[in-house]
Design an enzyme around this catalytic site. Structure first.
Site, PDB file in Angstrom:
ATOM      1  N   PRO A  88       0.813  -1.210   0.000  1.00  8.16           N
ATOM      2  CA  PRO A  88       0.000   0.000   0.000  1.00  8.16           C
ATOM      3  C   PRO A  88       0.854   1.271   0.000  1.00  8.16           C
ATOM      4  O   PRO A  88       2.013   1.258   0.412  1.00  8.16           O
ATOM      5  CB  PRO A  88      -0.772  -0.117   1.317  1.00  8.16           C
ATOM      6  CG  PRO A  88       0.185  -0.847   2.223  1.00  8.16           C
ATOM      7  CD  PRO A  88       0.907  -1.829   1.333  1.00  8.16           C
ATOM      8  N   ASP A 101       4.744   0.237 -10.015  1.00 12.02           N
ATOM      9  CA  ASP A 101       4.741  -1.020 -10.764  1.00 12.02           C
ATOM     10  C   ASP A 101       6.155  -1.550 -10.964  1.00 12.02           C
ATOM     11  O   ASP A 101       6.394  -2.761 -10.915  1.00 12.02           O
ATOM     12  CB  ASP A 101       4.051  -0.828 -12.124  1.00 12.02           C
ATOM     13  CG  ASP A 101       2.580  -0.472 -11.980  1.00 12.02           C
ATOM     14  OD1 ASP A 101       1.947  -0.950 -11.020  1.00 12.02           O
ATOM     15  OD2 ASP A 101       2.061   0.287 -12.821  1.00 12.02           O
ATOM     16  N   GLY A 115       7.746  10.700 -18.899  1.00 12.45           N
ATOM     17  CA  GLY A 115       6.412  10.189 -19.200  1.00 12.45           C
ATOM     18  C   GLY A 115       6.062   8.962 -18.387  1.00 12.45           C
ATOM     19  O   GLY A 115       6.276   8.892 -17.190  1.00 12.45           O
TER      20      GLY A 115
END
Length: 321
Positions: free
Chosen positions: A189, A260, A296
């Site tokens: 988390p 990620d 990006g």
């Protein structure tokens, strides 16, 4: 062929990015030629694993021309995947980067309406895998699209506990709370999600260790990795206790994909089995930091990740409190 790491993404995205001089209301905004990347939590975890030299298989729902484009991009990157058909089009997200200021404007779409038959494909196909071919780690990551019940990750957790694979969950809201209620191997988390796990709006630095112990004792996970943003991460487990891994100072270009990349690096390290949990998370922090150095929505680069990881190892006294 089944892989040792499987990622599941029910709400994948075709990410479109472009540049403009300035974003202004009520005006036609001239943008550069857009470029496209595969997106969505689990898909990006698989992409990060590939960039770091590992392998996984990405399972996701795919619909319409945007879903076909997503599959095409994954093929170009050499990602192993299983695309499960959905009626409605895969969502598209948009990121606009303002050249004058460096500001990023990120427009995330909710995803397509998903039928019960469609979302149940993932559970049914995972259930069909023979025990000897089961992946060792399953990463369930990202938001859930409309139509998917918020107990989807809980159902995955029940299967993991019954069949013996290790489940890593990286999501938010009720989907996170319900999965944690069943108990999973690893939760990652952020600070807001960490507070929500114990019914709080926020957690102070003084109480976060006590709350981490509470989460472990309640059986919500075996390993807890709380992302602290630019301050690195807190890792807690019953075996290793609690420690903090700080990030080195780097020139950041974009925080997109950092989480990620961190998860991808950690699950890859766990699979290798030659690192303790602190080293696993340290490598994850290195990958997450490396992702912030790219523009990006680009993910971590292996060369940057390895350099940062070595720096973290050499400066343990500064980065491990």
């Amino acid at each position: 062929m089944m892989h040792d790491i499987l990622t599941i993404t029910l709400n994948p995205a075709l990410d479109k990015s472009t540049y403009t001089n300035r974003v202004q209301p009520e005006r036609k905004i001239r943008c550069s030629t857009p470029y496209y990347e595969p997106g969505g939590g689990g898909i990006n975890v698989s992409r990060a694993i590939k960039k770091l030299g590992g392998n996984s298989c990405a399972w996701f729902l795919s619909g319409g021309p945007s879903g076909e484009k997503l599959c095409s991009l994954l093929k170009e990157e050499g990602i192993n995947f299983k695309a499960m058909k959905a009626k409605n089009w895969t969502r598209e997200n948009l990121m606009v980067m303002e050249e004058n200021t460096g500001n990023q404007f990120r427009f995330g779409m909710p995803g397509p309406e998903t039928s019960e038959e469609e979302w149940k494909q993932c559970l049914e196909k995972l259930e069909e895998i023979p025990n000897k071919e089961l992946p060792k780690y399953v990463v369930a990551s990202g938001s859930l699209p409309p139509g998917v019940p918020d107990d989807f990750y809980l159902q995955l957790a029940q299967m993991a506990n019954r069949r013996g694979f290790r489940l890593i969950v990286d999501t938010s809201g009720d989907a996170l709370l319900k999965a944690a209620g069943e108990g999973v191997y690893l939760l990652k988390p952020n600070q807001n999600e960490f507070a929500a796990l114990v019914g709080k709006e926020e957690v102070s630095a003084l109480e976060q260790e006590q709350i981490a112990v509470q989460i472990l004792e309640e059986g919500k996970c075996k390993v807890l990795v709380v992302s602290l943003g630019p301050r690195g991460a807190m890792v807690a487990s019953k075996e290793a206790g609690i420690s903090y891994i700080m990030t080195p100072p780097v020139k950041q270009k974009s925080a997109v994909g950092a989480g990620d990349s961190m998860v991808g690096a950690m699950v890859m390290s766990l699979l290798k089995g030659n690192m303790n949990i602190d080293e696993v998370v340290r490598y994850g922090v290195a990958a997450g930091t490396a992702a912030t150095m790219t523009p990006g929505s680009e993910l971590c680069k292996k060369e940057d990740t390895e350099k940062i990881y070595q720096w973290l190892l050499e400066h343990r006294e500064l980065t491990n409190i």
